[in-house]
Design a protein around this motif. Sequence first.
Motif, mmCIF file in Angstrom:
data_model
loop_
_atom_site.group_PDB
_atom_site.id
_atom_site.type_symbol
_atom_site.label_atom_id
_atom_site.label_comp_id
_atom_site.label_asym_id
_atom_site.label_seq_id
_atom_site.Cartn_x
_atom_site.Cartn_y
_atom_site.Cartn_z
ATOM 1 N N VAL A 268 38.550 42.117 45.054
ATOM 2 C CA VAL A 268 39.469 42.210 44.164
ATOM 3 C C VAL A 268 38.774 43.067 43.267
ATOM 4 O O VAL A 268 39.522 43.946 42.595
ATOM 5 C CB VAL A 268 39.795 40.920 43.675
ATOM 6 N N TRP B 17 49.364 37.287 45.140
ATOM 7 C CA TRP B 17 48.855 38.239 44.646
ATOM 8 C C TRP B 17 49.466 39.572 45.251
ATOM 9 O O TRP B 17 49.534 40.530 44.805
ATOM 10 C CB TRP B 17 47.368 38.466 44.541
ATOM 11 N N SER C 121 46.707 45.917 44.046
ATOM 12 C CA SER C 121 45.188 45.804 44.001
ATOM 13 C C SER C 121 44.641 46.366 43.064
ATOM 14 O O SER C 121 43.429 45.719 42.365
ATOM 15 C CB SER C 121 44.600 46.555 45.417
ATOM 16 N N LYS D 64 42.447 44.464 39.698
ATOM 17 C CA LYS D 64 40.978 44.546 39.528
ATOM 18 C C LYS D 64 41.004 44.380 38.065
ATOM 19 O O LYS D 64 39.921 44.092 37.643
ATOM 20 C CB LYS D 64 40.739 45.930 40.522
ATOM 21 N N THR E 174 41.346 41.231 36.523
ATOM 22 C CA THR E 174 40.063 40.311 36.801
ATOM 23 C C THR E 174 39.094 40.857 35.859
ATOM 24 O O THR E 174 38.219 39.897 35.158
ATOM 25 C CB THR E 174 39.835 40.293 38.409
#
Length: 444
Positions: free
Chosen positions: A352, A378, A414, A418, A421
């Motif tokens: 991730v 996700w 994705s 990223k 996160t």
Amino acid sequence: MSHPHFLVIPYPILGHINPLLQFSQVLTKHGCKITFLITEFNQKRMKNAIDHLRTQINFVELSDGLDPEDDRSDQPKVILSLRNTMPSKLHNLIQNINVLDGDDSKITCLVVSKNMGWALEVGHKLGIKGALLWPASATSLASFDSIPTLIHERIIDSETGLPTRKQEIQLLPNSPMMDTANLPWCSLGKNFFLHMVEDTQSLKLGEWWLCNTTSELEPGAFAKWARFLPIGPLMQSDRSKSSFWREDTSCLDWLDQHPPQSVVYVSFGSLATVEANQFKELALGLDLLNKPFLWVVRPSNDNDRHNHAYPDGFIGSKGKVIGWAPQKKILNHPAIACFITHCGWNSIIEGVCGGIPFLCWPFFSDQFINKSYICDVWKVGVGLEKDENGVISKGEIRKKVEQILGNEDIKARSLKLKELTLNNSAEAGQSSKNLQKFINWANN
Ligand code: UDP
């Protein structure tokens, strides 16, 4: 101002040692003192990595209670041996450290990982605070904590933990529906289930259940349980290179020679083993891709029951097979296009943080729930499905790799995931704030 002194005690497998080492390094940056307990057996296996970190972290060793030749991939045996032999040694160790270090620097808090609830009991008897650093998803921890409710509602059997009937449940708000047969203990046998019931109970002595995750990744867990605290993603510092196997860094030069998003990375972590038939099919599937691949095949050791025989016809000329990878660096390399993973939580967090789409190949335990998060929540990957013989065929591998490489939505999600996160670890990020809250608590 004084700083807390943490005694960090991981269950002795890489998937626990690594996140606890990373966490320890984060704590040292905040001025905390760290004593890190490692088993004598692992101290020998990880000598280089440990020597590298000695300036930051004080390592102490205890025996795991097993003989040198015992099979440490036999987890029930390791768990039992630790529980039977380590508590009194740990008790003495803590007392010795406290005498040596004097009043200013006594151990203020224990941080343990899964399977080590007994260590919090030892600390509790000595009047020392404790916390858990759970190395897997918060959802899997919530599932263990929900066992009494699941038994009460007759969803699982109290003796075996197995589902009483086929059904899907939702463990947490906003979490994926899951087949009760995929609850993390179902693939690991009755004794493991009973151990986890006890372990989870002891882990309640830990006032905080820290998780290497974020509140965006698993929102349901943090809304429901007050003691859950997301502190992820834990990042690797340049100094930490801990592993039981020698990292093959030649693959980084090899990756440098490939265009962006062109290489398929394949790794199943440190524990999962691929059966001989499946191994052959995977090899042929990678050949069939007609794309570069980087494949981690762990070296077999004396205890490894699975010898890897490459199938006739395997060419592998487009790929590189290595024994152990510098995985985080790989997942941050621009040449990587997607990650065929066993869905271990550390691998997922690392993927991730690299913004990499996943192809999910879960083997056991929490890996099935993790797959559901990737594919259904996700939406940053797809699952590899088994055929009627229980094998993931070479055709399936090719089909899914092509599917994911051609899917711009998955790639965009994705990258977004990223960013979301990583923001957590920035100075003003939620996980950074949680970490400060935890350190302040430990110091009081
Ligand atoms: N890992 C690595 N090199 C490899 C394969 C794995 O460094 O070739 C690391 C990976 O980065 C991760 C850990 O090993 O931090 C595996 O943890 P995970 O939770 O994914 O799986 P487990 O090994 O516990 O099943």
